[in-house]
Design an enzyme around this catalytic site. Sequence first.
Site, short mmCIF file in Angstrom:
data_model
loop_
_atom_site.label_atom_id
_atom_site.label_comp_id
_atom_site.label_asym_id
_atom_site.label_seq_id
_atom_site.Cartn_x
_atom_site.Cartn_y
_atom_site.Cartn_z
N GLY A 175 42.78 -28.22 35.86
CA GLY A 175 41.37 -27.40 36.08
C GLY A 175 40.61 -27.34 36.80
CE LYS B 152 29.79 -29.34 36.06
NZ LYS B 152 30.86 -30.38 36.14
#
Length: 285
Positions: free
Chosen positions: A135, A74
């Site tokens: 995260g 990503k």
Amino acid sequence: MTVPTAEVPTGSLLEVWGDPIAHSLSPRIHAAAYAALGWDWTYGRRRVAAADFSRELGGLGAAFRGLSLTFPLKTEAFAAATHRDRTAELTGAVNTLVRADGQWRGFNTDVGGIVGDVRAHGLEAIETGRIVGAGATATSALVALAQLGARTVEVVARRPDAAHALAELGERLSVAVSIAAPDTVAPASVPLTVSTLPGGAALPDDTARRIASGGGLLYDVVYGHWPTPLAVAWQAAGAPAVNGLGMLVRQAVLQIRVFRTGDVDHPLPDEDAVVDIMARALVGD
């Protein structure tokens, strides 16, 4: 059920990339949607490591229309996009690339997937919320909570120093973010707790019970290891807990919007029917 065919390019190629990728359910739900819409699109999967991303992307032929990206790609997709939507800019993550005029445009549909599925479970708006974990997924969760109306959010992090970036993002979103270590978190009542802990990760039992005692909806983004330990604690407390399968479907719907028009806000033809078909494909019905 077949919904009306829209004006779309034919023969378009799409894939989901990640490492690992064999477990991905995206090809199943995308294929179901394309069949229902009557589109001649194919959607495959490819194992791509972060180090190979640029080479693989540069090698795609003109027939490729777009990509879905999962771990660990990503941030690489974010860097490759020449234009990014606001959620991608806020999170620093792109999970959808679509080619337009020879360039790649990047979107983060994870945020909208969380928002859409939370609302489908009856929570239209909230004033406060909690995130478990700090995260990359927690970043999308924080933006989602802000879009749901939250003005205060508590982040429960095993490493509180890792949550400082979330506090900074909260300032950009006008959301007051507080940080709590698992052994000090109080059993405060909030309407929505989003768990972003990876599959198999667990909080200490006493911490899970303490958080669960506050009640509200637990929205756990995990779906491959269900029920998670936190979901078990929630159920034991008599509070509702749901997994992330609905998020998977709803973020995929937003991806398909992007693949079709380049606009994440432009609904598909008879979209409610498409969502139902995708959800049924996910469970093999």
